[in-house]
Design an enzyme around this catalytic site. Structure first.
Site, PDB file in Angstrom:
ATOM      1  N   ASP A  11       0.870  -1.173   0.000  1.00  0.00           N
ATOM      2  CA  ASP A  11       0.000   0.000   0.000  1.00  0.00           C
ATOM      3  C   ASP A  11       0.913   1.230   0.000  1.00  0.00           C
ATOM      4  O   ASP A  11       2.139   1.119  -0.162  1.00  0.00           O
ATOM      5  CB  ASP A  11      -0.991  -0.027   1.179  1.00  0.00           C
ATOM      6  CG  ASP A  11      -0.336   0.194   2.530  1.00  0.00           C
ATOM      7  OD1 ASP A  11       0.913   0.289   2.604  1.00  0.00           O
ATOM      8  OD2 ASP A  11      -1.075   0.287   3.540  1.00  0.00           O
ATOM      9  N   HIS A  12       0.314   2.406   0.200  1.00  0.00           N
ATOM     10  CA  HIS A  12       1.101   3.643   0.186  1.00  0.00           C
ATOM     11  C   HIS A  12       2.157   3.640   1.290  1.00  0.00           C
ATOM     12  O   HIS A  12       3.236   4.196   1.131  1.00  0.00           O
ATOM     13  CB  HIS A  12       0.179   4.861   0.339  1.00  0.00           C
ATOM     14  CG  HIS A  12      -0.725   4.771   1.542  1.00  0.00           C
ATOM     15  ND1 HIS A  12      -1.758   3.853   1.626  1.00  0.00           N
ATOM     16  CD2 HIS A  12      -0.754   5.475   2.705  1.00  0.00           C
ATOM     17  CE1 HIS A  12      -2.369   3.997   2.787  1.00  0.00           C
ATOM     18  NE2 HIS A  12      -1.778   4.970   3.462  1.00  0.00           N
ATOM     19  N   GLY A  71       3.426  -3.935   8.319  1.00  0.00           N
ATOM     20  CA  GLY A  71       3.467  -5.341   7.899  1.00  0.00           C
ATOM     21  C   GLY A  71       2.326  -6.142   8.495  1.00  0.00           C
ATOM     22  O   GLY A  71       2.076  -7.281   8.090  1.00  0.00           O
ATOM     23  N   ILE A  72       1.628  -5.548   9.439  1.00  0.00           N
ATOM     24  CA  ILE A  72       0.583  -6.281  10.160  1.00  0.00           C
ATOM     25  C   ILE A  72      -0.698  -6.397   9.337  1.00  0.00           C
ATOM     26  O   ILE A  72      -1.266  -7.487   9.187  1.00  0.00           O
ATOM     27  CB  ILE A  72       0.300  -5.615  11.520  1.00  0.00           C
ATOM     28  CG1 ILE A  72       1.536  -5.723  12.412  1.00  0.00           C
ATOM     29  CG2 ILE A  72      -0.905  -6.270  12.195  1.00  0.00           C
ATOM     30  CD1 ILE A  72       1.457  -4.904  13.682  1.00  0.00           C
ATOM     31  N   GLY A  73      -1.164  -5.283   8.800  1.00  0.00           N
ATOM     32  CA  GLY A  73      -2.395  -5.320   7.991  1.00  0.00           C
ATOM     33  C   GLY A  73      -2.253  -6.291   6.834  1.00  0.00           C
ATOM     34  O   GLY A  73      -3.161  -7.099   6.564  1.00  0.00           O
ATOM     35  N   MET A  74      -1.120  -6.238   6.162  1.00  0.00           N
ATOM     36  CA  MET A  74      -0.889  -7.130   5.024  1.00  0.00           C
ATOM     37  C   MET A  74      -0.905  -8.589   5.466  1.00  0.00           C
ATOM     38  O   MET A  74      -1.472  -9.451   4.780  1.00  0.00           O
ATOM     39  CB  MET A  74       0.444  -6.807   4.342  1.00  0.00           C
ATOM     40  CG  MET A  74       0.411  -5.553   3.478  1.00  0.00           C
ATOM     41  SD  MET A  74      -0.733  -5.705   2.094  1.00  0.00           S
ATOM     42  CE  MET A  74      -0.165  -4.319   1.066  1.00  0.00           C
ATOM     43  N   HIS A 101      10.654 -23.901   8.358  1.00  0.00           N
ATOM     44  CA  HIS A 101       9.725 -24.641   9.218  1.00  0.00           C
ATOM     45  C   HIS A 101       8.266 -24.473   8.801  1.00  0.00           C
ATOM     46  O   HIS A 101       7.483 -25.410   8.945  1.00  0.00           O
ATOM     47  CB  HIS A 101       9.868 -24.174  10.670  1.00  0.00           C
ATOM     48  CG  HIS A 101      11.191 -24.533  11.276  1.00  0.00           C
ATOM     49  ND1 HIS A 101      11.442 -24.417  12.627  1.00  0.00           N
ATOM     50  CD2 HIS A 101      12.337 -25.004  10.727  1.00  0.00           C
ATOM     51  CE1 HIS A 101      12.697 -24.801  12.879  1.00  0.00           C
ATOM     52  NE2 HIS A 101      13.251 -25.149  11.739  1.00  0.00           N
ATOM     53  N   ARG A 135       9.597 -33.379   9.442  1.00  0.00           N
ATOM     54  CA  ARG A 135       8.606 -33.249  10.523  1.00  0.00           C
ATOM     55  C   ARG A 135       7.775 -31.972  10.370  1.00  0.00           C
ATOM     56  O   ARG A 135       6.645 -31.892  10.863  1.00  0.00           O
ATOM     57  CB  ARG A 135       9.291 -33.261  11.889  1.00  0.00           C
ATOM     58  CG  ARG A 135      10.111 -32.038  12.198  1.00  0.00           C
ATOM     59  CD  ARG A 135      10.898 -32.210  13.495  1.00  0.00           C
ATOM     60  NE  ARG A 135      11.531 -30.985  13.945  1.00  0.00           N
ATOM     61  CZ  ARG A 135      12.675 -30.512  13.445  1.00  0.00           C
ATOM     62  NH1 ARG A 135      13.285 -31.134  12.452  1.00  0.00           N
ATOM     63  NH2 ARG A 135      13.206 -29.383  13.926  1.00  0.00           N
ATOM     64  N   HIS A 136       8.327 -30.988   9.687  1.00  0.00           N
ATOM     65  CA  HIS A 136       7.588 -29.728   9.518  1.00  0.00           C
ATOM     66  C   HIS A 136       6.440 -29.873   8.517  1.00  0.00           C
ATOM     67  O   HIS A 136       5.461 -29.145   8.595  1.00  0.00           O
ATOM     68  CB  HIS A 136       8.543 -28.624   9.073  1.00  0.00           C
ATOM     69  CG  HIS A 136       9.652 -28.393  10.040  1.00  0.00           C
ATOM     70  ND1 HIS A 136       9.446 -27.972  11.327  1.00  0.00           N
ATOM     71  CD2 HIS A 136      10.990 -28.557   9.915  1.00  0.00           C
ATOM     72  CE1 HIS A 136      10.593 -27.877  11.959  1.00  0.00           C
ATOM     73  NE2 HIS A 136      11.552 -28.236  11.126  1.00  0.00           N
TER      74      HIS A 136
HETATM   75  C1  RB5 Z   1      -1.546   2.961   6.360  1.00  0.00           C
HETATM   76  O1  RB5 Z   1      -1.503   4.187   6.997  1.00  0.00           O
HETATM   77  C2  RB5 Z   1      -1.256   1.844   7.345  1.00  0.00           C
HETATM   78  O2  RB5 Z   1      -2.332   1.688   8.193  1.00  0.00           O
HETATM   79  C3  RB5 Z   1      -0.949   0.568   6.620  1.00  0.00           C
HETATM   80  O3  RB5 Z   1       0.151   0.747   5.783  1.00  0.00           O
HETATM   81  C4  RB5 Z   1      -0.597  -0.627   7.464  1.00  0.00           C
HETATM   82  O4  RB5 Z   1       0.411  -0.328   8.396  1.00  0.00           O
HETATM   83  C5  RB5 Z   1      -1.705  -1.360   8.053  1.00  0.00           C
HETATM   84  O5  RB5 Z   1      -1.510  -2.382   8.726  1.00  0.00           O
END
Ligand code: RB5
Length: 144
Positions: A11-12, A71-74, A101, A135-136
């Site tokens: 994303d941006h 990286g969490i949202g993705m 693994h 095993r993995h």
């Molecule tokens: C965008 O501002 C931000 O929320 C996005 O890039 C990401 O970190 C979401 O998990």
């Protein structure tokens, strides 16, 4: 470098790292498909995550790389899709283990979290590590 095709997207919040990683892939002759975004204009990470994940599920790419701010949202979005094992990594040890693994098929990075040089080292480690199976494999099969 392995003979694999990578689907990449951001994303941006991850756009600049996407461009840097694409330069890395080019320099190492790794085939890739760029699923956007194509500018710093705000966009929605679930859409990009789905597009990259579908490239893998439909066999048009072997693995994927997704970058957003954290990286969490993705990783949340990609892991909603059956067959995707997305690993959000901030260090090379985790990147290597996620391949060896967990047979991770998508690497997620946070542009606002991880320094660029470290991020590129994570990419390199992840690209060059094979699934150990053994095993993995039984455990990964249980995920499906
Ligand atoms: C965008 O501002 C931000 O929320 C996005 O890039 C990401 O970190 C979401 O998990």
């Amino acid at each position: 470098m392995k003979n694999i095709k990578i689907a990449i997207g951001s994303d941006h919040g991850g756009y600049e790292y996407k461009e840097s990683i694409i330069e890395y892939l080019k320099a190492h002759d790794v085939a890739y498909v760029d699923e956007g975004t194509y500018s710093k204009e705000a966009c929605d990470y679930p859409v990009i995550a789905r597009n990259v994940a579908e490239k893998i599920i439909f066999g048009e790419a072997d693995r994927g790389i997704l970058i957003c701010g954290t990286g969490i949202g993705m990783s949340i979005a990609a892991n909603k899709i059956n067959g995707i094992r997305a690993a959000h990594c901030t260090d090379t040890f985790s990147a290597r283990a996620s391949r060896a693994h967990n047979n991770s098929n998508i690497l997620c990075l946070g542009q606002r979290i991880t320094g660029e040089c470290i991020a590129l080292e994570i990419v390199e480690e992840w690209l060059n590590t094979e699934f150990e199976a053994g095993r993995h494999k039984r455990r990964v099969d249980m995920l499906e």
